[in-house]
Design a protein around this motif. Structure first.
Motif, PDB file in Angstrom:
ATOM      1  N   GLY A  47      23.252 -52.962 164.070  1.00 29.44           N
ATOM      2  CA  GLY A  47      22.155 -51.871 163.988  1.00 29.44           C
ATOM      3  C   GLY A  47      23.300 -50.414 164.097  1.00 29.44           C
ATOM      4  N   ARG A 115      20.319 -57.713 168.218  1.00 24.48           N
ATOM      5  CA  ARG A 115      19.960 -56.313 167.719  1.00 24.48           C
ATOM      6  C   ARG A 115      18.573 -56.710 166.679  1.00 24.48           C
ATOM      7  NH1 ARG A 115      21.752 -55.839 161.293  1.00 24.48           N
ATOM      8  NH2 ARG A 115      20.955 -53.676 161.374  1.00 24.48           N
ATOM      9  N   GLY A 116      17.855 -55.465 167.319  1.00 16.88           N
ATOM     10  CA  GLY A 116      16.643 -55.289 166.624  1.00 16.88           C
ATOM     11  C   GLY A 116      15.674 -55.547 168.164  1.00 16.88           C
TER      12      GLY A 116
END
Ligand code: CTP
Ligand code: MG
Ligand code: K
Length: 180
Positions: A47, A115-116
């Motif tokens: 990201g 991620r996220g």
């Protein structure tokens, strides 16, 4: 009184707000960490990309320069004394916002967040901390003159609200994978 504080806080932070949104639009391509892992976890993750970081920083700097040109007219229209951005403060705010966001990803990976994943409060204020520190390194006096304690207080309250709203809109528009 309060409207002046809000106007100054929003105006002065705009060059730090825009980089994150520009990075979302421009993101993709090679990750900064080159796929590197530490103890089985990515250093930063997919990201955080070179392109998102470069475009985000450039967008923030360009916005600061545009605000410098618009400041006299905006001040006349609102009756509020709005700050202009010394060049190094513009660079510090824009690049610092990206550095703060990247630092948060580093922390997220070290604490096992994929991620996220959401990291409340850090997600909403990482770029504020990065922007203020990186602007203060070259332009300490400008930062302390502009971000007085009342202005800083408004920034800390206003930023998470703006962050939640803009990311929610970006999610609904399909530009972002998560609404935070
Ligand atoms: N982005 C980018 N480069 C950056 C920051 C963001 O390319 N320096 C892009 C990426 O496409 C990223 C998207 O913007 O997926 C959303 O940003 P953000 O929410 O900060 O990243 P996450 O994907 O949630 O990753 P992380 O968990 O590391 O925050
Ligand atoms: Mg995210
Ligand atoms: K983030």
């Amino acid at each position: 009184m309060l409207h002046a504080l809000v106007a100054v806080a929003f105006w002065a932070m705009l060059p730090a707000y825009v980089p994150n949104n520009a990075a979302v639009l421009a993101g993709g391509g090679a990750p900064i960490d080159g796929g590197w892992t530490v103890n089985g976890r990515r250093l930063l993750g997919d990201g955080k990309t070179w392109r998102g970081t470069a475009v985000g920083t450039a967008a923030g700097i360009a916005l600061a320069l545009a605000l410098n040109r618009a400041a006299p007219a905006a001040a006349a229209a609102t009756g509020v004394s709005l700050p202009t951005f010394p060049p190094l403060a513009a660079v510090g705010l824009a690049f610092g916002a990206m550095v703060g966001d990247i630092s948060a990803s580093f922390l997220k990976r070290r604490t096992g967040r994929e991620r996220g994943a959401a990291f409340p409060i850090v997600d909403q204020l990482d770029f504020v901390a990065g922007a203020l520190v990186c602007a203060a390194l070259p332009e300490f006096g400008w930062v302390t003159d502009t971000f007085t304690l009342p202005v800083l207080g408004v920034v800390i309250v206003l930023t998470p609200i703006l962050h939640v709203v803009t990311n929610g809109v970006a999610y609904l528009l399909g530009l972002k994978d998560e609404p935070y």
